[in-house]
Design a protein around this motif. Sequence first.
Motif, short mmCIF file in Angstrom:
data_model
loop_
_atom_site.label_atom_id
_atom_site.label_comp_id
_atom_site.label_asym_id
_atom_site.label_seq_id
_atom_site.Cartn_x
_atom_site.Cartn_y
_atom_site.Cartn_z
N HIS A 35 62.93 12.90 26.20
CA HIS A 35 63.10 14.30 25.79
C HIS A 35 63.89 14.99 26.91
CE1 HIS A 35 58.93 13.02 24.47
NE2 HIS A 35 59.57 13.12 23.32
N ALA A 36 65.21 15.03 26.75
CA ALA A 36 66.07 15.52 27.81
C ALA A 36 65.77 16.97 28.18
CB ALA A 36 67.53 15.37 27.40
N VAL A 37 65.45 17.79 27.18
CA VAL A 37 65.22 19.22 27.44
C VAL A 37 64.02 19.43 28.35
CG1 VAL A 37 64.63 21.44 26.36
CG2 VAL A 37 66.27 19.91 25.26
N MET A 38 63.03 18.54 28.29
CA MET A 38 61.80 18.69 29.05
C MET A 38 61.69 17.72 30.23
SD MET A 38 59.87 21.16 28.08
CE MET A 38 60.10 22.39 26.78
N GLY A 39 62.60 16.75 30.31
CA GLY A 39 62.51 15.78 31.38
C GLY A 39 61.28 14.90 31.26
N THR A 40 60.93 14.53 30.03
CA THR A 40 59.75 13.69 29.78
C THR A 40 60.15 12.49 28.91
OG1 THR A 40 59.13 14.99 27.82
CG2 THR A 40 58.18 15.65 29.94
N HIS A 41 59.25 11.54 28.80
CA HIS A 41 59.44 10.41 27.88
C HIS A 41 58.09 9.98 27.33
CE1 HIS A 41 59.50 7.47 31.63
NE2 HIS A 41 58.52 8.33 31.67
N ASN A 42 58.12 9.23 26.22
CA ASN A 42 56.86 8.89 25.55
C ASN A 42 56.91 7.52 24.90
OD1 ASN A 42 58.37 9.24 23.20
ND2 ASN A 42 57.16 10.94 22.41
N ARG A 43 55.72 7.04 24.50
CA ARG A 43 55.56 5.87 23.65
C ARG A 43 54.56 6.27 22.57
NH1 ARG A 43 56.40 0.83 25.76
NH2 ARG A 43 56.09 0.06 23.64
N LEU A 44 54.61 5.59 21.42
CA LEU A 44 53.87 6.04 20.25
C LEU A 44 53.02 4.94 19.63
CD1 LEU A 44 56.80 7.98 18.50
CD2 LEU A 44 55.19 8.85 20.21
N LEU A 45 52.07 5.38 18.82
CA LEU A 45 51.21 4.49 18.06
C LEU A 45 50.96 5.11 16.70
CD1 LEU A 45 49.31 1.92 18.19
CD2 LEU A 45 47.48 3.52 18.81
N GLY A 46 51.20 4.37 15.64
CA GLY A 46 50.98 4.89 14.30
C GLY A 46 49.51 4.90 13.93
N LEU A 47 49.08 6.00 13.29
CA LEU A 47 47.69 6.15 12.86
C LEU A 47 47.62 6.49 11.37
CD1 LEU A 47 46.37 8.35 15.83
CD2 LEU A 47 46.13 5.87 15.58
N GLY A 48 48.54 5.97 10.59
CA GLY A 48 48.58 6.31 9.17
C GLY A 48 49.29 7.63 8.96
N ASP A 49 48.54 8.66 8.59
CA ASP A 49 49.15 9.97 8.36
C ASP A 49 49.43 10.70 9.67
OD1 ASP A 49 46.34 10.25 8.77
OD2 ASP A 49 46.42 12.28 7.93
N LEU A 50 48.90 10.20 10.78
CA LEU A 50 49.10 10.80 12.11
C LEU A 50 49.80 9.79 13.01
CD1 LEU A 50 45.44 11.98 12.82
CD2 LEU A 50 47.25 13.41 11.88
N TYR A 51 50.12 10.23 14.22
CA TYR A 51 50.49 9.27 15.25
C TYR A 51 49.94 9.73 16.59
CZ TYR A 51 54.51 12.25 16.70
OH TYR A 51 55.32 13.28 17.14
N PHE A 52 49.94 8.80 17.52
CA PHE A 52 49.41 9.02 18.86
C PHE A 52 50.58 8.94 19.84
CE2 PHE A 52 47.50 7.79 22.85
CZ PHE A 52 46.28 8.44 22.88
N GLU A 53 50.59 9.84 20.81
CA GLU A 53 51.68 9.91 21.77
C GLU A 53 51.15 9.80 23.20
OE1 GLU A 53 55.28 13.05 22.86
OE2 GLU A 53 53.45 13.81 21.95
#
Length: 203
Positions: A35-53
């Motif tokens: 996320h260039a605007v915030m100077g952050t980065h992430n990884r994700l996990l699918g939870l069906g209708d949601l996701y985890f970051e």
Amino acid sequence: MLVFDHLALAAESLAEGVAHVEAALGVSLAGGGDHAVMGTHNRLLGLGDLYFEVIAINPAAPAPAHPRWFDLDRFSGRPRLTNWICRCADLEAEITPSPAGIGQPLAFARGDFRWRMAVPDNGVLPFDNAFPALIEWQGAAHPAQHLPECGVRLSVLEIAHPEAAALRMALQGRLSDPRVVVTEGAPAFQARFETPGGMRWLI
């Protein structure tokens, strides 16, 4: 109306956060980016209708001239749940009835994803970050649709805050999701997941 979209775990480093979640839930994270605007980065996990970051400051990115989202500039200590995020169809319409300090809309992009999000001027969401961040996705693309199925589902997200009654009132009539439970106590999050290895908790 608000719809529970995803939940976030912050860490001092992305690698530390990913290792913590994978050990706790017994599955591998996938996807994510910068996320260039915030100077952050992430990884994700699918939870069906949601996701985890899992999110952290990106040490390779320039520091932004403004506070980062999710209060990451002040984060320290063990990886832990720090925020939850709700989506809406009209961001401005949902900002108006929200508590003071919810933030103003900013535009973001990562790969094929486009979204607008209300980001507080100081990076801290109302109720000590216990109030959800508000997001409006642009177009049909949503991370949950592009993450591999891992057999994990969120059962309960418990949000503790000393002003639990006021927090529940701020959400009343706007969010209807039985997985979200607000209780009285020191500010904290904990989440229960059903996984291929049985019930697991994250705090």
